[in-house]
Design a protein around this motif. Sequence first.
Motif, mmCIF file in Angstrom:
data_model
loop_
_atom_site.group_PDB
_atom_site.id
_atom_site.type_symbol
_atom_site.label_atom_id
_atom_site.label_comp_id
_atom_site.label_asym_id
_atom_site.label_seq_id
_atom_site.Cartn_x
_atom_site.Cartn_y
_atom_site.Cartn_z
ATOM 1 N N ALA A 195 -9.356 33.340 54.359
ATOM 2 C CA ALA A 195 -8.195 33.510 53.482
ATOM 3 C C ALA A 195 -7.436 31.939 53.117
ATOM 4 O O ALA A 195 -7.437 31.435 54.133
ATOM 5 C CB ALA A 195 -6.863 34.220 53.926
ATOM 6 N N GLU A 196 -7.215 31.733 52.094
ATOM 7 C CA GLU A 196 -6.812 30.267 51.356
ATOM 8 C C GLU A 196 -5.450 30.084 52.327
ATOM 9 O O GLU A 196 -4.703 30.701 52.023
ATOM 10 C CB GLU A 196 -6.622 30.275 50.029
ATOM 11 N N ILE A 236 -11.021 29.637 62.819
ATOM 12 C CA ILE A 236 -12.029 30.315 63.659
ATOM 13 C C ILE A 236 -11.767 31.208 64.938
ATOM 14 O O ILE A 236 -11.047 30.549 65.512
ATOM 15 C CB ILE A 236 -12.981 29.349 64.098
ATOM 16 N N LEU A 237 -11.968 32.516 64.762
ATOM 17 C CA LEU A 237 -11.841 33.116 65.985
ATOM 18 C C LEU A 237 -13.083 32.894 66.970
ATOM 19 O O LEU A 237 -14.236 33.043 66.844
ATOM 20 C CB LEU A 237 -12.114 34.735 65.387
ATOM 21 N N GLN A 238 -12.614 32.514 68.009
ATOM 22 C CA GLN A 238 -13.215 32.080 69.327
ATOM 23 C C GLN A 238 -13.446 33.352 70.084
ATOM 24 O O GLN A 238 -12.155 33.845 70.667
ATOM 25 C CB GLN A 238 -13.041 31.142 69.811
ATOM 26 N N SER A 239 -14.455 33.697 71.030
ATOM 27 C CA SER A 239 -14.577 34.739 71.969
ATOM 28 C C SER A 239 -15.867 34.889 72.682
ATOM 29 O O SER A 239 -16.472 33.879 72.438
ATOM 30 C CB SER A 239 -14.239 36.066 71.071
ATOM 31 N N HIS A 240 -16.227 35.928 73.018
ATOM 32 C CA HIS A 240 -17.701 35.956 73.657
ATOM 33 C C HIS A 240 -17.737 37.571 73.923
ATOM 34 O O HIS A 240 -16.873 38.294 73.846
ATOM 35 C CB HIS A 240 -17.786 35.146 74.918
ATOM 36 N N MET A 241 -18.853 37.951 74.509
ATOM 37 C CA MET A 241 -19.143 39.621 74.679
ATOM 38 C C MET A 241 -18.085 39.704 75.536
ATOM 39 O O MET A 241 -17.543 40.763 75.409
ATOM 40 C CB MET A 241 -20.643 39.511 75.240
ATOM 41 N N MET A 242 -17.811 39.066 76.744
ATOM 42 C CA MET A 242 -16.485 39.275 77.560
ATOM 43 C C MET A 242 -16.053 38.048 78.206
ATOM 44 O O MET A 242 -15.002 38.052 78.621
ATOM 45 C CB MET A 242 -17.109 40.443 78.681
ATOM 46 N N GLU A 243 -16.906 36.956 78.364
ATOM 47 C CA GLU A 243 -16.648 36.089 79.322
ATOM 48 C C GLU A 243 -15.685 34.872 78.729
ATOM 49 O O GLU A 243 -16.183 33.901 78.356
ATOM 50 C CB GLU A 243 -17.780 35.548 79.909
#
Length: 474
Positions: A338-339, A344-351
């Motif tokens: 969205a302007e 950036i959404l940072q994550s991982h499968m769980m860790e």
Amino acid sequence: MIVIDKKEFWFVVGSQHLYGEAALAQVKKDAQVIADGLNDSGRLPYPVVLKELAVSSDVITHLMKEVNYQDEVAGVITWMHTFSPAKMWIQGTKLLQKPLLHLATQFNETIPWETIDMDFMNLNQSAHGDREYGFINARLNKHNKVVVGYWQHEAIQQQIADWMDIAVAFNESLTIKVARFGDNMRQVAVTEGDKVEAQIQFGWTVDYFGIGDLVQEIDAVTDDEVDTLFKTYESLYDFDFGTYEAATWTAHVKVQAKQEIGLRRFLEKGQYTAFTTNFEDLYGMAQLPGLAVQRLMAEGYGFAGEGDWKTAAIDRLMKIMARNQNTGFMEDYTYELAEGQEAILQSHMMEVDPSLASNKPKIVVSPLSMGNRQDPARLVFDGKSGQGVVVSMIDFGTHYKLLINEVTAFEPTEPAPHLPVARVMWTPKPNFHDGIKQWIEAGGGHHTVVSLNLTCDQLETWAKLVNLETIVIK
């Protein structure tokens, strides 16, 4: 788990016999005042120890040999009180194998215009000595750090403190051992790398173990041990049962407790300080380790998923640098486009590392589409806000590169009730579009390590010490 043996830094002060014994006595006295002042400031994480004056090639060579041989000495801080002929420094500096900081300062903060004479000029000619000494370090390609300014100023002392953390990490890097449980994720390119070159250049040892080796250790864990650890979970985290029956939920969480105990024992027995797992290699495992891995990362172990041993090692290294504060393994996941709100959404499968949590983590059990195992437990939380750096270690076949991007992290403002993993949000610098474009063009990986405690300058200092090509996006 970040346990650093007692360390110190030697303070070596350059001068020469030309000025006479009275002048050298004053040099020694002034040097002791600076050493005591730095130690008493409360800003340095490790003590400074004044050594004998560097007034001859023999003295300097002996000092540098001792630095190399004494494990408690993490590096050398040099100061040129007077002019110190650089040929005296060549042999010793060539032999030095530990980090070197050139403190370009002087004993007095200001020039005493009303009383200054040639005796004062000869005794206090740091500006003169700095150029001579700096030349020989550049000629020897020593990759030393230079800090310029008055030694009592807070900003100068902070620069010294920041360098000390990097110098200690440089030494500790030689002891990093990564245990790979299973191989790399199949068909993924960026997680591959030359392990022999990594050991030569960075000091990292990387060993492979079949998943059965770990399963054997996990199976030996007793129910009483699991119950005791589960009580620790109760004291530290919120429990979110979701749609699960309490007994089912508890059973799934206790699988992670058993894995945590087994993993820790395996790593301790082999003196491993980092490790990897891979959801494609879980033979004999009831669940992919999630909560278990997060708990070990919080203690200071380096980690990366899918067999990415390079990122696991750099995670451990950066945790040492940051003293395990606000630093952990991460993965780029999805964009907010969205302007005016790009991130950036940072994550991982769980860790996701709990050292980055801004709120009290909760334990959640949720299905995992990958791995074909039981629904695993994990810690869910939102990430902290702050200025930080994110890095990617990449192997280009001919050599390694370190990619560094400064980022602005922020706490998520929108709830995500259906997202069963921790989340961290940031915007890269100089801006979202240019930061991501430069990262992609440079070949940066999707697995990274982020730190809200370390600076770009600190990471560049380490990279310089190990002759590592560095690309900085600012």
